[in-house]
Design a protein around this motif. Structure first.
Motif, PDB file in Angstrom:
ATOM      1  N   GLY A   1      -4.749  -8.810 -13.925  1.00 30.91           N
ATOM      2  CA  GLY A   1      -5.590  -7.797 -14.529  1.00 30.91           C
ATOM      3  C   GLY A   1      -7.124  -8.091 -14.081  1.00 30.91           C
ATOM      4  N   ARG A   2      -7.987  -7.027 -14.574  1.00 31.46           N
ATOM      5  CA  ARG A   2      -9.434  -7.107 -14.076  1.00 31.46           C
ATOM      6  C   ARG A   2      -9.972  -8.376 -14.803  1.00 31.46           C
ATOM      7  NH1 ARG A   2     -11.580  -1.170 -14.529  1.00 31.46           N
ATOM      8  NH2 ARG A   2     -13.233  -1.952 -13.328  1.00 31.46           N
ATOM      9  N   SER A   3     -10.852  -8.913 -13.789  1.00 31.21           N
ATOM     10  CA  SER A   3     -11.570 -10.100 -14.142  1.00 31.21           C
ATOM     11  C   SER A   3     -12.752  -9.760 -15.114  1.00 31.21           C
ATOM     12  CB  SER A   3     -12.356 -10.976 -13.043  1.00 31.21           C
ATOM     13  OG  SER A   3     -13.101  -9.872 -12.306  1.00 31.21           O
ATOM     14  N   ASP A   4     -13.433 -10.667 -15.754  1.00 30.07           N
ATOM     15  CA  ASP A   4     -14.410 -10.336 -16.580  1.00 30.07           C
ATOM     16  C   ASP A   4     -15.689  -9.629 -16.309  1.00 30.07           C
ATOM     17  OD1 ASP A   4     -15.373 -12.310 -15.262  1.00 30.07           O
ATOM     18  OD2 ASP A   4     -16.099 -13.690 -17.301  1.00 30.07           O
TER      19      ASP A   4
ATOM     20  N   THR B   1     -17.877  -0.129  -7.706  1.00 32.08           N
ATOM     21  CA  THR B   1     -16.607   0.508  -7.666  1.00 32.08           C
ATOM     22  C   THR B   1     -16.089   0.506  -6.193  1.00 32.08           C
ATOM     23  OG1 THR B   1     -16.335   1.276  -9.872  1.00 32.08           O
ATOM     24  CG2 THR B   1     -14.531   1.921  -8.347  1.00 32.08           C
ATOM     25  N   PRO B   2     -15.045  -0.053  -5.540  1.00 30.27           N
ATOM     26  CA  PRO B   2     -14.661  -0.156  -4.099  1.00 30.27           C
ATOM     27  C   PRO B   2     -14.349   1.674  -3.730  1.00 30.27           C
ATOM     28  CG  PRO B   2     -13.006  -1.258  -5.293  1.00 30.27           C
ATOM     29  CD  PRO B   2     -13.914  -0.923  -6.225  1.00 30.27           C
ATOM     30  N   GLU B   3     -14.708   1.819  -2.539  1.00 25.40           N
ATOM     31  CA  GLU B   3     -14.442   3.101  -1.976  1.00 25.40           C
ATOM     32  C   GLU B   3     -12.989   3.183  -1.335  1.00 25.40           C
ATOM     33  OE1 GLU B   3     -16.206   5.775  -2.396  1.00 25.40           O
ATOM     34  OE2 GLU B   3     -17.937   4.862  -3.475  1.00 25.40           O
ATOM     35  N   PHE B   4     -12.271   1.772  -1.498  1.00 30.28           N
ATOM     36  CA  PHE B   4     -11.188   1.702  -0.946  1.00 30.28           C
ATOM     37  C   PHE B   4      -9.981   1.604  -1.667  1.00 30.28           C
ATOM     38  CE2 PHE B   4     -13.115  -1.971  -0.720  1.00 30.28           C
ATOM     39  CZ  PHE B   4     -12.031  -2.862  -1.143  1.00 30.28           C
ATOM     40  N   ASN B   5      -8.793   1.805  -1.320  1.00 27.72           N
ATOM     41  CA  ASN B   5      -7.544   1.305  -2.236  1.00 27.72           C
ATOM     42  C   ASN B   5      -6.871   0.058  -1.492  1.00 27.72           C
ATOM     43  OD1 ASN B   5      -5.628   0.963  -4.353  1.00 27.72           O
ATOM     44  ND2 ASN B   5      -6.117   3.403  -4.735  1.00 27.72           N
ATOM     45  N   ALA B   6      -5.909  -0.397  -2.288  1.00 26.73           N
ATOM     46  CA  ALA B   6      -5.034  -1.438  -1.752  1.00 26.73           C
ATOM     47  C   ALA B   6      -3.628  -1.496  -2.247  1.00 26.73           C
ATOM     48  CB  ALA B   6      -5.820  -2.895  -1.849  1.00 26.73           C
ATOM     49  N   ALA B   7      -2.718  -1.741  -1.639  1.00 25.51           N
ATOM     50  CA  ALA B   7      -1.052  -1.959  -1.938  1.00 25.51           C
ATOM     51  C   ALA B   7      -0.769  -2.886  -1.177  1.00 25.51           C
ATOM     52  CB  ALA B   7      -0.595  -0.574  -1.393  1.00 25.51           C
ATOM     53  N   TRP B   8      -0.256  -4.121  -2.099  1.00 27.72           N
ATOM     54  CA  TRP B   8       0.311  -5.343  -1.630  1.00 27.72           C
ATOM     55  C   TRP B   8       1.590  -5.502  -1.913  1.00 27.72           C
ATOM     56  CZ3 TRP B   8      -5.087  -5.957  -4.266  1.00 27.72           C
ATOM     57  CH2 TRP B   8      -5.830  -6.155  -3.085  1.00 27.72           C
ATOM     58  N   ARG B   9       2.154  -6.342  -1.227  1.00 28.81           N
ATOM     59  CA  ARG B   9       3.442  -6.875  -1.852  1.00 28.81           C
ATOM     60  C   ARG B   9       3.218  -8.271  -1.795  1.00 28.81           C
ATOM     61  NH1 ARG B   9       8.274  -5.296  -2.494  1.00 28.81           N
ATOM     62  NH2 ARG B   9       7.483  -3.019  -1.938  1.00 28.81           N
ATOM     63  N   VAL B  10       3.657  -8.755  -2.937  1.00 29.12           N
ATOM     64  CA  VAL B  10       3.508 -10.276  -3.505  1.00 29.12           C
ATOM     65  C   VAL B  10       4.465 -11.137  -2.916  1.00 29.12           C
ATOM     66  CG1 VAL B  10       2.765 -11.710  -5.509  1.00 29.12           C
ATOM     67  CG2 VAL B  10       2.233  -9.374  -5.782  1.00 29.12           C
ATOM     68  N   LEU B  11       4.149 -11.935  -1.998  1.00 35.00           N
ATOM     69  CA  LEU B  11       5.293 -12.887  -1.620  1.00 35.00           C
ATOM     70  C   LEU B  11       4.954 -14.402  -2.021  1.00 35.00           C
ATOM     71  CD1 LEU B  11       5.051 -11.395   2.259  1.00 35.00           C
ATOM     72  CD2 LEU B  11       6.825 -10.923   0.302  1.00 35.00           C
ATOM     73  N   ALA B  12       6.089 -15.238  -2.293  1.00 35.82           N
ATOM     74  CA  ALA B  12       5.853 -16.429  -2.554  1.00 35.82           C
ATOM     75  C   ALA B  12       6.736 -17.349  -1.353  1.00 35.82           C
ATOM     76  CB  ALA B  12       6.710 -16.784  -4.138  1.00 35.82           C
ATOM     77  N   VAL B  13       5.928 -18.389  -1.030  1.00 34.60           N
ATOM     78  CA  VAL B  13       6.372 -19.105   0.122  1.00 34.60           C
ATOM     79  C   VAL B  13       6.412 -20.568  -0.432  1.00 34.60           C
ATOM     80  CG1 VAL B  13       6.039 -19.817   2.304  1.00 34.60           C
ATOM     81  CG2 VAL B  13       5.291 -17.443   1.641  1.00 34.60           C
ATOM     82  N   GLN B  14       7.657 -21.172  -0.092  1.00 34.54           N
ATOM     83  CA  GLN B  14       7.794 -22.673  -0.454  1.00 34.54           C
ATOM     84  C   GLN B  14       8.610 -23.118   0.784  1.00 34.54           C
ATOM     85  OE1 GLN B  14      10.555 -24.327  -3.635  1.00 34.54           O
ATOM     86  NE2 GLN B  14       8.627 -24.807  -4.535  1.00 34.54           N
TER      87      GLN B  14
ATOM     88  N   SER C   1      -5.539   0.159  -7.382  1.00 29.18           N
ATOM     89  CA  SER C   1      -5.843   1.259  -8.355  1.00 29.18           C
ATOM     90  C   SER C   1      -5.533   1.088  -9.861  1.00 29.18           C
ATOM     91  CB  SER C   1      -5.438   2.381  -7.600  1.00 29.18           C
ATOM     92  OG  SER C   1      -4.011   2.348  -7.672  1.00 29.18           O
ATOM     93  N   ASP C   2      -4.267   0.331  -9.826  1.00 23.01           N
ATOM     94  CA  ASP C   2      -3.892  -0.066 -11.199  1.00 23.01           C
ATOM     95  C   ASP C   2      -4.717  -1.093 -11.923  1.00 23.01           C
ATOM     96  OD1 ASP C   2      -1.618   1.414 -10.760  1.00 23.01           O
ATOM     97  OD2 ASP C   2      -0.490  -0.304  -9.905  1.00 23.01           O
ATOM     98  N   VAL C   3      -5.201  -2.104 -11.063  1.00 23.49           N
ATOM     99  CA  VAL C   3      -6.340  -2.752 -11.623  1.00 23.49           C
ATOM    100  C   VAL C   3      -7.509  -2.248 -12.083  1.00 23.49           C
ATOM    101  CG1 VAL C   3      -7.625  -4.961 -11.428  1.00 23.49           C
ATOM    102  CG2 VAL C   3      -5.246  -4.828 -10.366  1.00 23.49           C
TER     103      VAL C   3
ATOM    104  N   ASP D   1      -1.945   9.552  -3.915  1.00 19.15           N
ATOM    105  CA  ASP D   1      -3.066  10.059  -3.094  1.00 19.15           C
ATOM    106  C   ASP D   1      -3.723   8.701  -2.472  1.00 19.15           C
ATOM    107  OD1 ASP D   1      -3.370   8.018  -5.231  1.00 19.15           O
ATOM    108  OD2 ASP D   1      -5.079   9.083  -6.340  1.00 19.15           O
ATOM    109  N   ILE D   2      -2.850   7.634  -2.191  1.00 22.70           N
ATOM    110  CA  ILE D   2      -3.117   6.708  -1.161  1.00 22.70           C
ATOM    111  C   ILE D   2      -3.044   6.599   0.088  1.00 22.70           C
ATOM    112  CG2 ILE D   2      -3.309   4.089  -0.758  1.00 22.70           C
ATOM    113  CD1 ILE D   2      -2.500   3.750  -3.707  1.00 22.70           C
TER     114      ILE D   2
END
Length: 593
Positions: free
Chosen positions: A453-456, A469-482, A495-497, A552-553
């Motif tokens: 979520g958004r920070s305070d 507010t940033p002029e760019f967007n971002a799309a990430w895949r969340v990877l967990a590594v062990q 954009s969701d955040v 639109d991204i």
């Protein structure tokens, strides 16, 4: 003293003096008279006056012609009036305003400057709110304000009319034509002028006090919903926000007026939704022919719905059909009802409602070139009891282009171009713990659960000026590594955040993991289990394909971001992160610094 009034009084003074002199010294006719007593000597001219015995042989003993007393008297009156006017002006007109009748103040309004107009407005306003003022005089003040507001714009008279309307002394029959004139003037351009803003306040107050049928406002409602659907909430300018808020205030005041039904009647809802909801469809402008998916988003808007405290109404919609066409051929078609959404509204200050829903369609076999997508939406409205008051079917379309794979590129922006380092970008986020569901597998969402979520610093009341507010967007895949094992646990879009404007909120990262079944023994997730005693390092990896699933991204932040090490929290509840929205914290890598 106002210059125009001083000029008028000066002209009157000189005119009066001229008339007074002419009446006393410029005689009319040729009749001889005694210069001393004006005795008529037309019969004979003796050596001495028969009346006063003055010697008439003196050079100026006889005069010819008659004085003009009426002219002299009128001149004297003008002199006295002008002198009195100068006295009032220099000694302070405000102190005498309390003794003037309304009609005299009305006359004076035509002669004074802005300061004088403000002074008279304050006196009329004082009388308006004075309990000692008779109702007849208050009606006279309201008639004065209404007449002057209609004739020419004046801020003092506009404010006075608002006060009269709020006091309930404006005659509804006299105000009705003026309200319709203001409704005809209503537009985005007009509202964003000083005159339009003041006159809109007049309309708010007049409608609440006098009332008007709701049908008279349908053009304003329709224009406002058209504006709201054209420009999404995130893209609206302050001027556009004001236009939408003005319509909301107008309907709120109408609900409080004598014309309001006071309840959610069928007639009221049908009139309010005469041209609503309105909808807009947006497809991704260009899609990869080989990617095989068409992202689209539809938005809808409906006007605010004032209602009583104990009332509710429900808006529901469903997708009745979807069709993708290319070169007069249907590539994809869905005819059965799918999806569906309903929302119940309760009493509150009425707001223009904007909603949206997006997804992606499979379009296998589509060729390069232009194409169109069409959606059929069905909206229904009821009063919360399931008894539908009205239904409306809306068809929306949009065009898009199918391009070769090489042309559908998602640009990766460097941190230098974005002006934000990965560490700075992380400061905009808060995260939940990382959960793993150890209960029996169910569905395909997977065992991992992780929220963000958004920070305070992004809360509306706490936004810092050094974090625009940033002029760019971002799309990430969340990877967990062990160790040597890597889990793909879902996706995050910036954009969701950033769309989470007003409070902390967490969205669970969606995970899709297949289930492995066997003839003997329970089902299990078809992935290796992690070691719950060791931490897992989470990383955000740029994902162009995720960007292609949005409308639109077209460029994304191109650098991976390390979140740090998370200890896995075992749970027996699926999507446990949904319950952890009160415990959002910065990423571990920030806490470790």
């Amino acid at each position: 003293m106002p210059l125009p009034l001083a000029v008028i009084l000066t002209v009157l003074l000189f005119a009066g003096l001229s008339m007074l002199f002419a009446g006393l010294h410029l005689r009319r006719g040729d009749r001889p008279r005694c210069a001393s007593c004006s005795y008529d000597l037309s019969a004979l001219i003796p050596d001495s006056c028969p009346e006063c015995n003055e010697d008439l042989s003196e050079p100026r003993g006889i005069v010819r012609g008659d004085r003009r007393p009426l002219l002299a008297g009128f001149g004297l009156v003008l002199v006295l009036l002008s002198v009195a006017g100068f006295g009032i002006g220099f000694l302070g007109g405000a102190s005498l305003d309390q003794r003037k009748p309304v009609w005299l103040l009305d006359v004076e309004l035509s002669l004074v400057n802005e300061q004088g107009e403000e002074r008279i407005k304050e006196e009329l306003r004082r009388r308006l709110f004075d309990n000692a003022t008779g109702i007849g005089e208050k009606h006279a003040i309201a008639d004065l304000a209404l007449r002057r507001a209609r004739s020419a714009y004046s801020e003092p008279m506009s404010l006075l009319l608002v006060d009269c309307a709020m006091s309930g002394v404006v005659d509804a029959e006299k105000a009705d034509p003026y309200m319709r004139e203001l409704i005809a003037l209503w537009s985005s351009e007009w509202l964003n002028t000083e005159e339009g803003e003041d006159r809109s306040l007049e309309l708010f107050a007049l409608i609440e006090s006098c009332g008007i049928e709701l049908e008279a406002l349908t053009s304003i409602i329709s224009d406002t919903t058209d504006l709201a659907i054209r420009v999404s909430p995130d893209d609206r300018s302050p001027q556009q926000e004001w236009v939408i808020m003005a319509c909301e205030s107008l309907l709120h005041n109408w609900w409080l007026s004598p014309s309001s039904p006071g309840a959610l009647t069928d007639s009221y809802l049908r009139t309010l939704f005469k041209d609503a909801p309105v909808a807009r469809l947006t497809a991704r402008p260009a899609i990869d022919a080989q990617f095989g998916k068409l992202p689209y988003e539809f938005a809808y808007v409906h006007p605010p719905v004032p209602m009583a405290e104990d009332e509710t109404f429900q808006l529901a919609f469903s997708i009745e059909g979807v069709k993708v066409s290319q070169r007069d051929q249907v590539i994809y078609e869905q005819k059965e009802t799918r999806g569906g959404y309903s929302r119940t509204y309760h009493h509150s200050f009425p707001k223009t409602t904007w909603g949206s829903l997006g997804t992606a369609l499979p379009v296998k076999g589509i060729e390069t070139g232009p194409a169109t997508i069409e959606l059929v939406l069905k909206f229904s409205i009821d009063r919360g009891d399931g008894d539908v008051v009205l239904e409306r079917t809306v068809t929306v379309q949009d065009a898009f282009e199918v391009v070769p794979t090489a042309e559908d590129k998602i640009a990766l922006i460097s941190s230098e171009s974005a002006g934000v380092t990965p560490s700075q970008l992380l400061e905009w986020f808060n995260f939940t713990d990382l959960f793993y569901d150890t209960s029996d597998p169910f569905g395909s969402r997977g065992p991992w659960s992780f929220g963000y979520g958004r920070s305070d610093v992004w809360r509306v009341s706490l936004i810092r000026h050094d974090r625009p507010t940033p002029e760019f967007n971002a799309a990430w895949r969340v990877l967990a590594v062990q160790g040597d094992t890597e889990w793909d646990i879902g996706t995050i879009r910036l954009s969701d955040v950033l769309s989470l404007r007003r409070s902390f909120f967490q969205t669970v990262v969606p995970t899709r993991t297949p289930i492995k079944t066997s003839e003997s023994g329970p089902s299990e997730w078809a992935i290796p289990k992690p070691d719950f005693q060791r931490p897992v390092r989470l990383r955000l990896e740029p994902d162009p394909d995720l960007a292609r699933l949005s409308v639109d991204i077209h460029e994304i932040y191109g650098e991976p971001i390390e979140l740090g090490e998370f200890m896995i929290v075992q749970t027996d509840r699926a999507m446990r992160a949904q319950e952890d929205q009160e415990n959002l914290q910065p990423a571990p890598i920030l806490r470790d610094e």
